[in-house]
Design a protein around this motif. Structure first.
Motif, PDB file in Angstrom:
ATOM      1  N   UNK A 357      34.544   2.560  28.550  1.00  0.00           N
ATOM      2  CA  UNK A 357      35.031   2.770  27.185  1.00  0.00           C
ATOM      3  C   UNK A 357      34.964   4.242  26.766  1.00  0.00           C
ATOM      4  N   UNK A 358      34.053   5.000  27.399  1.00  0.00           N
ATOM      5  CA  UNK A 358      33.973   6.441  27.086  1.00  0.00           C
ATOM      6  C   UNK A 358      35.251   7.146  27.540  1.00  0.00           C
ATOM      7  N   UNK A 359      35.698   6.810  28.753  1.00  0.00           N
ATOM      8  CA  UNK A 359      36.938   7.400  29.273  1.00  0.00           C
ATOM      9  C   UNK A 359      38.139   6.978  28.423  1.00  0.00           C
ATOM     10  N   UNK A 374      45.344  -0.379  27.885  1.00  0.00           N
ATOM     11  CA  UNK A 374      44.520  -0.657  29.067  1.00  0.00           C
ATOM     12  C   UNK A 374      44.978  -2.013  29.606  1.00  0.00           C
ATOM     13  N   UNK A 375      45.554  -2.017  30.817  1.00  0.00           N
ATOM     14  CA  UNK A 375      46.249  -3.211  31.289  1.00  0.00           C
ATOM     15  C   UNK A 375      45.360  -4.227  32.002  1.00  0.00           C
ATOM     16  N   UNK A 376      44.163  -3.766  32.449  1.00  0.00           N
ATOM     17  CA  UNK A 376      43.288  -4.677  33.192  1.00  0.00           C
ATOM     18  C   UNK A 376      41.936  -4.810  32.490  1.00  0.00           C
ATOM     19  N   UNK A 377      41.356  -6.006  32.590  1.00  0.00           N
ATOM     20  CA  UNK A 377      40.026  -6.238  32.025  1.00  0.00           C
ATOM     21  C   UNK A 377      39.049  -6.551  33.137  1.00  0.00           C
ATOM     22  N   UNK A 378      37.749  -6.645  32.799  1.00  0.00           N
ATOM     23  CA  UNK A 378      36.742  -6.986  33.811  1.00  0.00           C
ATOM     24  C   UNK A 378      37.098  -8.293  34.522  1.00  0.00           C
ATOM     25  N   UNK A 379      36.973  -8.279  35.838  1.00  0.00           N
ATOM     26  CA  UNK A 379      37.299  -9.468  36.632  1.00  0.00           C
ATOM     27  C   UNK A 379      38.735  -9.471  37.142  1.00  0.00           C
ATOM     28  N   UNK A 380      39.578  -8.575  36.586  1.00  0.00           N
ATOM     29  CA  UNK A 380      40.984  -8.506  37.029  1.00  0.00           C
ATOM     30  C   UNK A 380      41.079  -7.853  38.402  1.00  0.00           C
ATOM     31  N   UNK A 381      42.103  -8.255  39.138  1.00  0.00           N
ATOM     32  CA  UNK A 381      42.389  -7.639  40.431  1.00  0.00           C
ATOM     33  C   UNK A 381      43.300  -6.442  40.182  1.00  0.00           C
ATOM     34  N   UNK A 389      55.195  -2.845  36.881  1.00  0.00           N
ATOM     35  CA  UNK A 389      54.238  -3.871  36.471  1.00  0.00           C
ATOM     36  C   UNK A 389      52.823  -3.577  36.971  1.00  0.00           C
ATOM     37  N   UNK A 390      52.715  -2.808  38.073  1.00  0.00           N
ATOM     38  CA  UNK A 390      51.397  -2.558  38.651  1.00  0.00           C
ATOM     39  C   UNK A 390      50.853  -1.171  38.311  1.00  0.00           C
ATOM     40  N   UNK A 391      51.464  -0.493  37.320  1.00  0.00           N
ATOM     41  CA  UNK A 391      50.829   0.738  36.830  1.00  0.00           C
ATOM     42  C   UNK A 391      49.542   0.324  36.108  1.00  0.00           C
ATOM     43  N   UNK A 392      48.575   1.236  36.028  1.00  0.00           N
ATOM     44  CA  UNK A 392      47.247   0.832  35.539  1.00  0.00           C
ATOM     45  C   UNK A 392      47.075   0.998  34.025  1.00  0.00           C
ATOM     46  N   UNK A 393      47.807   1.947  33.450  1.00  0.00           N
ATOM     47  CA  UNK A 393      47.747   2.175  32.002  1.00  0.00           C
ATOM     48  C   UNK A 393      49.150   2.536  31.530  1.00  0.00           C
ATOM     49  N   UNK A 394      49.408   2.334  30.253  1.00  0.00           N
ATOM     50  CA  UNK A 394      50.629   2.863  29.657  1.00  0.00           C
ATOM     51  C   UNK A 394      50.194   3.727  28.481  1.00  0.00           C
ATOM     52  N   UNK A 395      50.590   5.008  28.541  1.00  0.00           N
ATOM     53  CA  UNK A 395      50.128   5.965  27.538  1.00  0.00           C
ATOM     54  C   UNK A 395      51.345   6.560  26.827  1.00  0.00           C
ATOM     55  N   UNK A 396      51.335   6.475  25.496  1.00  0.00           N
ATOM     56  CA  UNK A 396      52.427   7.018  24.680  1.00  0.00           C
ATOM     57  C   UNK A 396      51.968   8.332  24.072  1.00  0.00           C
ATOM     58  N   UNK A 397      52.623   9.434  24.476  1.00  0.00           N
ATOM     59  CA  UNK A 397      52.219  10.757  24.006  1.00  0.00           C
ATOM     60  C   UNK A 397      53.352  11.434  23.236  1.00  0.00           C
ATOM     61  N   UNK A 418      39.252   7.146  35.862  1.00  0.00           N
ATOM     62  CA  UNK A 418      37.872   6.959  35.349  1.00  0.00           C
ATOM     63  C   UNK A 418      37.790   5.727  34.438  1.00  0.00           C
ATOM     64  N   UNK A 419      38.951   5.220  34.023  1.00  0.00           N
ATOM     65  CA  UNK A 419      38.967   4.099  33.062  1.00  0.00           C
ATOM     66  C   UNK A 419      38.409   2.821  33.678  1.00  0.00           C
ATOM     67  N   UNK A 420      38.735   2.598  34.967  1.00  0.00           N
ATOM     68  CA  UNK A 420      38.302   1.353  35.606  1.00  0.00           C
ATOM     69  C   UNK A 420      37.210   1.603  36.631  1.00  0.00           C
TER      70      UNK A 420
END
Length: 423
Positions: A357-359, A374-381, A389-397, A418-420
């Motif tokens: 959560x710090x990252x 943040x596209x994945x949660x704990x326990x996700x593959x 579809x398999x990107x890890x984050x989507x960031x709008x800047x 560092x997020x995951x």
């Protein structure tokens, strides 16, 4: 539940399968005093897409009998019947036509959904387009590629979305393997791929061109340049979508003129369209077009960098067509601020143990970052990125200037892994 035709004087819009981007419709129509009724075309919700927020709708109708559905919708006297996502376009075309509301009609629906028909329709209309064939046999695909005399070629499903099952192939073995892979798996909507599309490879820069049409008059509401990275696997993945400034980017006018030809050839007179176009050395050529919202839409983000968003413009076109025409017909957006959508690629492979959560907080605190998903949660593959579809984050800047935007993008790049915490 059934819909109640007589519950109040407010006008009604009908959204068929309001998944993912379709979730922006209820608020867009509400802003024009219009209630929204949801039509769910399948008995159960489709698991591959972000579900509709049914609480945002006045009612939900689950009805598989089309004539019964048409009667029910007629009773509502809707201002429109529109698709919430790609696979519902043909049904929304048929329903809108049968109910007698503004419609692109069903005659050219196959050309707006099936990528082979789409290109052949452009060819018949004299619009520049890609060389292609379709087949259910990997060997026929190889023969066509060999006869064309040049690689790479592209192998993909006839109708899917989100760069699902798209392969860039540099030789006959790659074509054979890609053809087998696509034919051996369902598309992202869970339907079997019985045929594949094989196309010549378009070399050049790819752009998104988003439009909204009102009775045949269109507004260009966003042009974004795709920045891509080619992975060792042969997958060409999306990295950044960069908002083009029409005042500084002459290609926007060229793209607009070309997309106008595409819209005319495909009979798009009403509602949103999301086109992907590659500018080759011979000029623009269509990759594909969907007559629905841009899947990457984030309405508040677009409101900041563009001053409007495609869902709100669509609602305006159907609820107040005269106002839409007066303000937008035949025009092109102005870029208010530089902006980027960053779909972060990852090489991480394993199970997400936790989200740092710090990252995440550091990422979200960057001046340019309006939203970060943040596209994945704990326990996700989590697996190495192969497509959108398999990107890890989507960031709008978005930022007032390019320098701030660029610096924050680089910072986001350094933070993404560092997020995951992955085991």
């Amino acid at each position: 539940m059934s819909a109640h035709p007589h519950s109040g004087p407010r006008p009604v819009a009908v959204v068929v399968d309001g998944y993912s981007a379709g979730n922006f419709y209820p608020a867009a129509f509400a802003a024009h005093g219009t209630d929204v009724v949801h039509v769910q075309s399948t008995p159960e919700l489709i698991p591959a897409m972000a579900p509709p927020d049914l609480a945002a709708y006045r009612d939900t109708v689950v009805e598989s009998d089309e004539p019964a559905l048409v009667e029910l919708l007629r009773g509502l006297g809707p201002v429109c019947v529109i698709a919430g996502q790609e696979s519902s376009v043909p049904l929304a075309d048929r329903l809108s036509e049968a109910v007698g509301v503004p419609s692109n009609g069903s005659a050219l629906s196959p050309a707006r959904r099936d990528k082979y028909e789409m290109t052949e329709t452009l060819r018949r209309a004299g619009v520049p387009c890609v060389r292609q064939t379709k087949t259910g046999d990997p060997e026929t695909a190889v023969d066509w590629a060999q006869a064309g005399g040049s690689y790479p070629v592209v192998v993909k499903p006839l109708s899917s979305a989100a760069s699902d099952g798209v392969f860039v192939c540099d030789g006959p073995d790659a074509v054979r393997a890609a053809a087998r892979a696509v034919l051996g798996a369902p598309n992202m909507f869970g339907l079997p791929n019985t045929e594949i599309l094989v196309q010549s490879y378009l070399k050049g820069t790819e752009y998104i061109v988003d439009t909204v049409s009102c009775d045949g008059e269109r507004y260009v509401c966003g042009v974004w340049e795709y920045e891509k990275s080619l992975l060792p696997s042969g997958k060409n993945i999306y990295n950044r979508d960069i908002l083009a400034d029409p005042d500084e980017t002459p290609v926007v006018a060229e793209l607009t003129a070309y997309v106008d030809e595409v819209l005319a050839a495909l009979g798009v007179a009403w509602g949103p369209a999301h086109a992907e176009v590659i500018v080759t050395e011979d000029g623009p050529v269509l990759v594909e077009i969907g007559t629905r919202l841009n899947g990457n839409i984030n309405a508040p983000f677009h409101d900041v960098c563009l001053g409007h968003n495609q869902a709100a413009l669509t609602a305006l076109a159907y609820t107040r067509p005269d106002e839409f025409r007066a303000r937008y017909a035949g025009r092109t957006y102005r870029r208010r601020r530089p902006a980027v959508v960053y779909n972060t690629p990852t090489e991480q492979d394993g199970t997400v143990e936790s989200v740092d959560e710090t990252a995440v907080a550091e990422l979200r605190s960057l001046e340019s970052v309006l939203f970060a998903t943040v596209k994945y949660g704990p326990g996700s593959r989590i697996r190495p990125t192969v497509d959108l579809l398999t990107s890890s984050l989507r960031v709008f800047l978005t930022a007032p200037d390019e320098a701030t935007l660029s610096a924050d993008y680089e910072k986001a790049r350094s933070l993404k892994d560092a997020v995951y915490r992955v085991v």
